[in-house]
Design a protein around this motif. Structure first.
Motif, PDB file in Angstrom:
ATOM      1  N   MET A  17      32.952  34.796  33.351  1.00 48.62           N
ATOM      2  CA  MET A  17      33.269  35.290  33.024  1.00 48.62           C
ATOM      3  C   MET A  17      33.524  35.217  31.475  1.00 48.62           C
ATOM      4  O   MET A  17      34.074  36.585  31.531  1.00 48.62           O
ATOM      5  CB  MET A  17      33.190  37.118  34.076  1.00 48.62           C
ATOM      6  CG  MET A  17      31.781  37.418  35.433  1.00 48.62           C
ATOM      7  SD  MET A  17      30.532  37.275  34.389  1.00 48.62           S
ATOM      8  CE  MET A  17      29.787  36.507  35.530  1.00 48.62           C
ATOM      9  N   ALA A  18      33.872  34.633  31.378  1.00 46.24           N
ATOM     10  CA  ALA A  18      34.487  33.592  30.374  1.00 46.24           C
ATOM     11  C   ALA A  18      34.378  34.877  28.784  1.00 46.24           C
ATOM     12  O   ALA A  18      35.130  35.618  27.980  1.00 46.24           O
ATOM     13  CB  ALA A  18      35.249  32.641  29.934  1.00 46.24           C
ATOM     14  N   VAL A  19      33.524  34.772  29.098  1.00 44.99           N
ATOM     15  CA  VAL A  19      32.579  36.030  27.325  1.00 44.99           C
ATOM     16  C   VAL A  19      32.472  37.139  27.530  1.00 44.99           C
ATOM     17  O   VAL A  19      33.036  37.705  26.125  1.00 44.99           O
ATOM     18  CB  VAL A  19      30.830  35.378  27.787  1.00 44.99           C
ATOM     19  CG1 VAL A  19      30.252  36.139  26.438  1.00 44.99           C
ATOM     20  CG2 VAL A  19      30.419  33.948  27.348  1.00 44.99           C
ATOM     21  N   GLU A  41      30.129  26.852  36.908  1.00 43.63           N
ATOM     22  CA  GLU A  41      30.645  28.027  36.823  1.00 43.63           C
ATOM     23  C   GLU A  41      31.824  28.324  37.228  1.00 43.63           C
ATOM     24  O   GLU A  41      32.890  28.703  37.172  1.00 43.63           O
ATOM     25  CB  GLU A  41      29.805  29.915  37.452  1.00 43.63           C
ATOM     26  CG  GLU A  41      30.247  30.957  37.248  1.00 43.63           C
ATOM     27  CD  GLU A  41      29.579  32.197  38.015  1.00 43.63           C
ATOM     28  OE1 GLU A  41      30.208  33.109  36.927  1.00 43.63           O
ATOM     29  OE2 GLU A  41      28.516  31.435  38.462  1.00 43.63           O
ATOM     30  N   LYS A  42      31.652  27.644  39.153  1.00 45.62           N
ATOM     31  CA  LYS A  42      33.412  27.857  39.043  1.00 45.62           C
ATOM     32  C   LYS A  42      34.685  26.327  38.026  1.00 45.62           C
ATOM     33  O   LYS A  42      35.553  26.774  37.868  1.00 45.62           O
ATOM     34  CB  LYS A  42      33.835  27.582  40.313  1.00 45.62           C
ATOM     35  CG  LYS A  42      33.425  28.599  41.460  1.00 45.62           C
ATOM     36  CD  LYS A  42      33.240  28.364  43.026  1.00 45.62           C
ATOM     37  CE  LYS A  42      32.541  29.087  43.643  1.00 45.62           C
ATOM     38  NZ  LYS A  42      32.633  28.814  44.957  1.00 45.62           N
ATOM     39  N   GLU A  92      41.433  37.060  32.499  1.00 49.41           N
ATOM     40  CA  GLU A  92      40.075  36.912  33.050  1.00 49.41           C
ATOM     41  C   GLU A  92      39.974  36.559  34.834  1.00 49.41           C
ATOM     42  O   GLU A  92      39.211  36.819  35.152  1.00 49.41           O
ATOM     43  CB  GLU A  92      39.258  34.591  32.631  1.00 49.41           C
ATOM     44  CG  GLU A  92      38.753  35.193  30.555  1.00 49.41           C
ATOM     45  CD  GLU A  92      38.735  33.250  30.590  1.00 49.41           C
ATOM     46  OE1 GLU A  92      38.750  32.683  30.792  1.00 49.41           O
ATOM     47  OE2 GLU A  92      37.771  33.196  28.887  1.00 49.41           O
ATOM     48  N   LYS A  93      41.401  35.716  34.888  1.00 54.05           N
ATOM     49  CA  LYS A  93      41.457  35.823  36.576  1.00 54.05           C
ATOM     50  C   LYS A  93      41.764  37.227  36.995  1.00 54.05           C
ATOM     51  O   LYS A  93      40.575  37.909  38.203  1.00 54.05           O
ATOM     52  CB  LYS A  93      42.701  35.089  36.489  1.00 54.05           C
ATOM     53  CG  LYS A  93      42.653  33.348  37.061  1.00 54.05           C
ATOM     54  CD  LYS A  93      43.731  32.561  36.789  1.00 54.05           C
ATOM     55  CE  LYS A  93      43.624  31.682  36.289  1.00 54.05           C
ATOM     56  NZ  LYS A  93      44.815  30.527  36.642  1.00 54.05           N
ATOM     57  N   GLU A  94      42.279  38.595  35.616  1.00 56.04           N
ATOM     58  CA  GLU A  94      42.351  39.134  37.015  1.00 56.04           C
ATOM     59  C   GLU A  94      40.999  40.036  36.424  1.00 56.04           C
ATOM     60  O   GLU A  94      40.683  41.573  37.277  1.00 56.04           O
ATOM     61  CB  GLU A  94      43.147  40.231  35.096  1.00 56.04           C
ATOM     62  CG  GLU A  94      45.217  39.896  36.004  1.00 56.04           C
ATOM     63  CD  GLU A  94      46.089  40.936  34.371  1.00 56.04           C
ATOM     64  OE1 GLU A  94      44.551  41.853  34.283  1.00 56.04           O
ATOM     65  OE2 GLU A  94      46.523  40.045  34.685  1.00 56.04           O
ATOM     66  N   GLU A  95      40.091  39.561  35.423  1.00 53.44           N
ATOM     67  CA  GLU A  95      38.736  40.314  34.954  1.00 53.44           C
ATOM     68  C   GLU A  95      37.432  39.759  36.066  1.00 53.44           C
ATOM     69  O   GLU A  95      37.396  40.114  37.338  1.00 53.44           O
ATOM     70  CB  GLU A  95      38.165  39.950  33.821  1.00 53.44           C
ATOM     71  CG  GLU A  95      35.969  39.898  34.264  1.00 53.44           C
ATOM     72  CD  GLU A  95      36.360  41.602  33.578  1.00 53.44           C
ATOM     73  OE1 GLU A  95      34.905  41.640  34.244  1.00 53.44           O
ATOM     74  OE2 GLU A  95      37.254  42.252  33.372  1.00 53.44           O
ATOM     75  N   LYS A  96      37.680  38.523  36.478  1.00 56.55           N
ATOM     76  CA  LYS A  96      37.241  38.021  38.267  1.00 56.55           C
ATOM     77  C   LYS A  96      37.399  38.352  39.471  1.00 56.55           C
ATOM     78  O   LYS A  96      36.597  39.402  40.187  1.00 56.55           O
ATOM     79  CB  LYS A  96      37.731  37.151  38.490  1.00 56.55           C
ATOM     80  CG  LYS A  96      36.523  36.239  37.512  1.00 56.55           C
ATOM     81  CD  LYS A  96      36.361  34.331  37.073  1.00 56.55           C
ATOM     82  CE  LYS A  96      36.317  33.793  36.468  1.00 56.55           C
ATOM     83  NZ  LYS A  96      36.460  32.095  36.867  1.00 56.55           N
TER      84      LYS A  96
END
Length: 136
Positions: free
Chosen positions: A1-3, A85-86, A96-100
């Motif tokens: 989900m980096a994008v 993906e991982k 990005e970690k917070e988004e995940k």
């Protein structure tokens, strides 16, 4: 989900600059607040759409790999894609970690966001920008 995180970060930066320029142009406070709400809504719509499209693309890759590589079981092809993906997300930033983490919490809550009502990405002013999934 980096994008998705990258899109949110870039649009957030643009939002701050636009609001700063509007404030410098002596825009009335209520109009400035309305503009802020509109821009945040547009950013939310775009990031939800990007997240959905990314998930859809990963699902399509998993299913088509299983069809293209019959000697491998569907479970193995899914694991290959999940591992890839991982691996790409190992070097992600804190945002990005917070988004995940937020995404995982949403999935655990049944996909319902606690903070804001769900809005379909196709119900926004950006709906014309989203191609039907059959054309991807």
């Amino acid at each position: 989900m980096a994008v998705v995180v990258m899109i949110r970060r870039n649009l957030g930066s643009i939002k701050e600059k636009v609001l700063g320029k509007l404030a410098a142009a002596s825009v009335p406070a209520d109009a400035l607040e309305n503009s802020r709400h509109f821009i945040e809504s547009a950013i939310r719509d775009v990031t939800v759409a990007a997240h959905g499209l990314t998930r859809d693309a990963l699902l399509r890759i998993k299913t088509h790999l299983a069809e293209l590589l019959p000697p491998l079981s569907p479970n193995i092809t899914r694991k290959i894609v999940d591992d890839a993906e991982k691996e790409t997300s190992i070097g992600t930033s804190d945002g990005e970690k917070e988004e995940k983490i937020h995404h995982r919490q949403n999935e655990q809550d049944g996909g319902v966001s606690v903070g804001a009502p769900f809005r379909s990405p196709t119900s926004s002013p950006f709906s014309s920008l989203i191609k039907p999934l059959s054309r991807l």
